[in-house]
Design an enzyme around this catalytic site. Structure first.
Site, PDB file in Angstrom:
ATOM      1  N   ASP A  88       2.388   1.909   3.316  1.00 29.76           N
ATOM      2  CA  ASP A  88       3.332   0.935   3.886  1.00 29.76           C
ATOM      3  C   ASP A  88       4.761   1.345   3.594  1.00 29.76           C
ATOM      4  O   ASP A  88       5.643   1.158   4.430  1.00 29.76           O
ATOM      5  CB  ASP A  88       3.177  -0.465   3.259  1.00 29.76           C
ATOM      6  CG  ASP A  88       1.794  -1.050   3.406  1.00 29.76           C
ATOM      7  OD1 ASP A  88       1.116  -0.728   4.385  1.00 29.76           O
ATOM      8  OD2 ASP A  88       1.411  -1.849   2.526  1.00 29.76           O
ATOM      9  N   HIS A 107       0.895  -1.163   0.000  1.00 30.80           N
ATOM     10  CA  HIS A 107       0.000   0.000   0.000  1.00 30.80           C
ATOM     11  C   HIS A 107       0.932   1.211   0.000  1.00 30.80           C
ATOM     12  O   HIS A 107       2.028   1.156   0.583  1.00 30.80           O
ATOM     13  CB  HIS A 107      -0.827   0.108   1.275  1.00 30.80           C
ATOM     14  CG  HIS A 107      -1.758  -1.024   1.555  1.00 30.80           C
ATOM     15  ND1 HIS A 107      -1.351  -2.175   2.161  1.00 30.80           N
ATOM     16  CD2 HIS A 107      -3.088  -1.169   1.330  1.00 30.80           C
ATOM     17  CE1 HIS A 107      -2.401  -2.990   2.309  1.00 30.80           C
ATOM     18  NE2 HIS A 107      -3.460  -2.401   1.802  1.00 30.80           N
TER      19      HIS A 107
HETATM   20  C1  XUL Z   1      -7.608  -6.556   4.089  1.00 26.72           C
HETATM   21  C2  XUL Z   1      -6.769  -6.974   2.963  1.00 26.72           C
HETATM   22  C3  XUL Z   1      -5.892  -5.927   2.383  1.00 26.72           C
HETATM   23  C4  XUL Z   1      -5.787  -5.986   0.914  1.00 26.72           C
HETATM   24  C5  XUL Z   1      -5.017  -4.846   0.323  1.00 26.72           C
HETATM   25  O1  XUL Z   1      -8.379  -7.565   4.625  1.00 26.72           O
HETATM   26  O2  XUL Z   1      -6.770  -8.117   2.580  1.00 26.72           O
HETATM   27  O3  XUL Z   1      -4.661  -6.018   2.983  1.00 26.72           O
HETATM   28  O4  XUL Z   1      -5.206  -7.173   0.490  1.00 26.72           O
HETATM   29  O5  XUL Z   1      -5.530  -3.622   0.668  1.00 26.72           O
END
Ligand code: XUL
Ligand code: CO
Length: 437
Positions: free
Chosen positions: A103, A100
């Site tokens: 992150d 993300h």
């Molecule tokens: C949340 C989840 C996230 C997504 C990316 O449950 O799985 O981490 O994979 O935003």
């Protein structure tokens, strides 16, 4: 600088090995069919769990001990994690990672400064990629952590928040493209609702579709040719997430004319939260031509939340890989370990043991699925089960030659005879593949 000094490069030693820092089943160069295991499985490390996760829960703070713990400056910490990421991926031989925006680089006071920081870290990642085979599988945005997203992002009641989320996706997409990311994921963080007493569901869903359409338009404008993925999840954090499951998402995309632009990123634990099996979600995606990528983890069927455990259940990995192979293998997608070590597994080495466990479980699953398809016993059984549609009245139904009147005339003179579905016999065949494969 080396962060995981106690961990060597992880090698394949085979199933006789009792070295916990070695692969027993994942042999990257071994061929299954025409491709190597490495090319089939396309493993990825999740930045958020691996470098951000600290094992905190509602009853206490994190317990994780990490080699970067003494660094207090936020940007220096972000840089250390870039180095640690390449070291971990290279030692494990994992070819991809996923992140993300928040992150990889910490949020600042203003969006402008936040984006500047992102550019610094993305630049560092890009440089590091020049001396590494490690690539970016996908990027995404975190539009759920900050308090501004209290009512959602693109489905927020507040248009300013919609705009902010758009700005964030724009930047994250640019960075993903810059780093050669092969996909871009939309997981609907807080895109859902708590109560219909305060919710205009129609406007929220329309806005969600508008937002995705803007993303498609912007990707075209900048020439981003990565695959867009939507990751369904039924609940958590909101009580009712709009992207409930693959069927709901596919229906949503079709009703807004967006289905050509998106595929699914199926997460095992999200499937079970939706009351489905992992394989069910993969099958729905596959038969719709929308199986894009996988978030590889597993939940705990005794617990009703997203425990994001490392996948070790061979039945599950075998059936997942069966769907992937039936789909002709991954194209741009892969197996991203959206999984975290348990709070009690707090040492840096646990990051390696957990990935090794997941990689071995999927390697074994791949072998089993390959064997199932090569033998074709189960395929043939299924084909035979539907034989009635290949001739006579069944063929007429399929080819549109029969309507209700013709079927009534046929049914008047037919003696129905069913055959056993042989579930237990098939389960026993599956066990043979698992135990001997
Ligand atoms: C949340 C989840 C996230 C997504 C990316 O449950 O799985 O981490 O994979 O935003
Ligand atoms: Co996920």
């Amino acid at each position: 600088m080396e962060y995981f000094t106690n961990v060597p490069k992880i090698k394949y030693e085979g199933k006789g090995s009792d070295n916990p820092l070695a692969f027993k089943y994942y042999n990257p160069d071994e061929k299954i069919g025409t491709k190597t295991m490495k090319d089939h499985l396309r493993f990825a490390v999740a930045y958020w769990h691996t470098y951000q996760g600290r094992g905190d829960d509602p009853f206490g703070p994190g317990t994780a001990v990490r080699p970067w713990d003494s660094i207090s400056d936020e940007m220096e910490l972000a840089k250390a994690k870039v180095e640690a990421n390449f070291e971990l991926c290279e030692k494990l031989g994992v070819p991809f990672f996923c992140f993300h925006d928040r992150d990889i680089s910490p949020e600042a006071e203003t969006l402008k400064e936040t984006n500047r920081r992102l550019d610094v870290i993305a630049g560092m990642i890009k440089d590091r990629m020049k001396n590494s085979d490690v690539k970016l599988l996908w990027g995404t945005t975190n539009t759920f952590f900050n308090a501004r997203f209290v009512h959602g992002a693109s489905t927020s009641c507040n248009a300013d928040v919609f705009a902010y989320a758009a700005a964030q996706v724009k930047k994250a997409m640019e960075i993903t493209m810059e780093l050669g990311g092969q996909n871009y994921v939309f997981w609907g963080g807080r895109e859902g609702y708590e109560t219909l007493l305060n919710t205009n569901m129609k406007l929220e869903l329309d806005n969600f579709a508008r937002f995705l359409k803007m993303a498609v338009d912007y990707a075209r404008e900048i020439g981003f040719d990565g695959q867009f993925l939507i990751e369904p999840k039924p609940k958590e954090p909101t009580k009712h997430q709009y992207d409930f499951d693959a069927a709901a998402v596919i229906g949503f995309l079709k009703s807004y004319g967006l289905d050509k632009h998106f595929k699914m990123n199926i997460e095992a634990n999200h499937a079970t939260l939706a009351g489905h099996t992992f394989q069910h979600e993969l099958r729905i995606s596959r038969i719709n031509g929308m199986l894009g990528s996988i978030d590889a983890n597993q939940g705990d069927l005794l617990l009703g939340w997203d425990t994001d455990q490392f996948p070790t259940n061979i039945y599950e990995t075998a059936m997942a890989m069966y769907e992937v192979l039936k789909d002709g293998g991954f194209k741009k997608g892969g197996l991203n370990f959206d999984a975290k070590v348990r709070r009690g597994s707090f040492e840096p080495e646990d990051l390696f043991y957990s990935h090794i466990a997941g990689m071995d479980a999927f390697a074994k699953g791949l072998k089993i699925a390959g064997k199932m398809l090569e033998d074709g016993k189960i395929e043939r059984f299924v084909e035979e089960r539907y034989a009635s549609y290949r001739s006579g009245i069944g063929k007429d139904i399929i080819e549109g030659r029969a309507g209700f009147k013709e079927l009534e005339a046929y049914a008047m003179n037919t003696d129905i005879r069913n055959k056993s579905g042989r579930q237990e016999m098939l389960e026993s065949i599956l066990n043979q593949y698992i135990l001997e494969g």
